[in-house]
Scaffold this motif. Structure first.
Motif, PDB file in Angstrom:
ATOM      1  N   THR A   6       0.778  -1.247   0.135  1.00 23.60           N
ATOM      2  CA  THR A   6      -0.070  -0.030  -0.097  1.00 23.60           C
ATOM      3  C   THR A   6       0.620   1.293   0.026  1.00 23.60           C
ATOM      4  OG1 THR A   6      -1.600  -1.181   1.423  1.00 23.60           O
ATOM      5  CG2 THR A   6      -1.783   1.312   1.041  1.00 23.60           C
ATOM      6  N   VAL A  14      -1.244  13.785   2.869  1.00 20.42           N
ATOM      7  CA  VAL A  14      -2.492  13.560   3.153  1.00 20.42           C
ATOM      8  C   VAL A  14      -3.554  14.595   3.021  1.00 20.42           C
ATOM      9  CG1 VAL A  14      -3.939  12.477   4.561  1.00 20.42           C
ATOM     10  CG2 VAL A  14      -1.877  11.315   4.139  1.00 20.42           C
ATOM     11  N   ASN A  36      -5.609   3.489   0.588  1.00 25.58           N
ATOM     12  CA  ASN A  36      -6.640   2.850   1.772  1.00 25.58           C
ATOM     13  C   ASN A  36      -7.317   1.784   1.395  1.00 25.58           C
ATOM     14  OD1 ASN A  36      -6.359   5.096   4.202  1.00 25.58           O
ATOM     15  ND2 ASN A  36      -6.718   6.341   2.190  1.00 25.58           N
ATOM     16  N   ARG A  39      -6.489  -1.662   3.559  1.00 23.04           N
ATOM     17  CA  ARG A  39      -6.969  -1.561   4.847  1.00 23.04           C
ATOM     18  C   ARG A  39      -8.493  -1.738   5.081  1.00 23.04           C
ATOM     19  NH1 ARG A  39      -4.499   2.836   8.976  1.00 23.04           N
ATOM     20  NH2 ARG A  39      -2.647   1.326   8.815  1.00 23.04           N
ATOM     21  N   ALA A  79      -7.125   8.452   7.449  1.00 25.16           N
ATOM     22  CA  ALA A  79      -7.082   6.956   7.250  1.00 25.16           C
ATOM     23  C   ALA A  79      -7.868   6.486   8.518  1.00 25.16           C
ATOM     24  CB  ALA A  79      -5.776   6.202   7.380  1.00 25.16           C
TER      25      ALA A  79
END
Length: 227
Positions: A6, A14, A36, A39, A79
């Protein structure tokens, strides 16, 4: 987007992506999704134990997030904010399927495990490929059979590799509870299975390649940004 890890981005990067996403910047939205996907998919699947349902949850998570970016206040990481949306969406679907199910309760009886088909490279040695597939199937069976509260902690902490504090924040638990549930989850796994988890666990429940691209395009289409 192959089977690479990832993408990792800094907090400042971000923040920049989120700001651009608020302006409906397609490149920024794609970057956020790619960073993302794995996850969120693992968390959703940890709750639902179904590939298709988990993928639907991930897509819905992005649509909800990108249409409500103004509600992100930065109290936690972006996240983590996405993870909470995914968990709530997955739990909502689970409760609609099993009205009596509770997040903190243990499901009665044995849970039938499901086997995920892994995309494997054609260039791999056939014997190695078969051995890896068998080990992956064993790993997924063992994880799927964990009771829900322990399964999600195990996926978040071990499979996804988040630390105790991150796991506690995402799941809304105390760090001590995370430690206890992780210890019990490990105890539930047979010793012979747990020995095999280490080398292959980071390849469990992949979400990349065409699958990742398709979901990204679907989210952008629902947002009216891409055809």
């Amino acid at each position: 987007m192959g089977q690479a890890q990832t993408p990792k981005v800094t907090e400042a990067a971000v923040d920049d992506l989120v700001a651009r996403a608020r302006d409906r910047d397609e490149a920024a939205i794609r970057a956020i999704i790619k960073a993302n996907n794995r996850r969120l998919y693992r968390l959703a699947r940890g709750i639902l134990r179904n590939d298709g349902e988990a993928e639907d949850v991930v897509q819905e998570t992005y649509v909800r997030a990108f249409t409500h970016l103004d509600s992100f206040r930065g109290d936690s990481s972006f996240a983590t904010w996405l993870a909470r949306i995914a968990i709530n969406e997955a739990l909502g679907r689970l409760r609609s399927q099993r009205p009596t199910a509770e997040w903190t309760s243990l499901p009665p009886g044995a849970i039938e495990a499901q086997i995920i088909q892994f995309p494997l490279s054609a260039t791999l040695d056939p014997e190695k490929t078969m051995a890896q597939r068998e080990i992956q199937n064993v790993v997924e069976h063992a994880i799927d059979e964990l009771p829900e509260p322990f399964r999600l902690v195990f996926i978040t902490r071990v499979v996804e590799g988040m630390n105790i504090e991150e796991t506690a924040e995402i799941l809304g638990l105390k760090p001590e509870t995370v430690k206890t549930r992780l210890h019990r989850a490990r105890a539930m796994l047979r010793e012979t299975v747990e020995r095999k988890i280490g080398p292959v666990v980071m390849e469990a429940f992949p979400f990349a390649g065409r699958r990742c691209e398709r979901l990204t395009d679907a989210v952008l289409q629902r947002l009216g940004i891409s055809a």
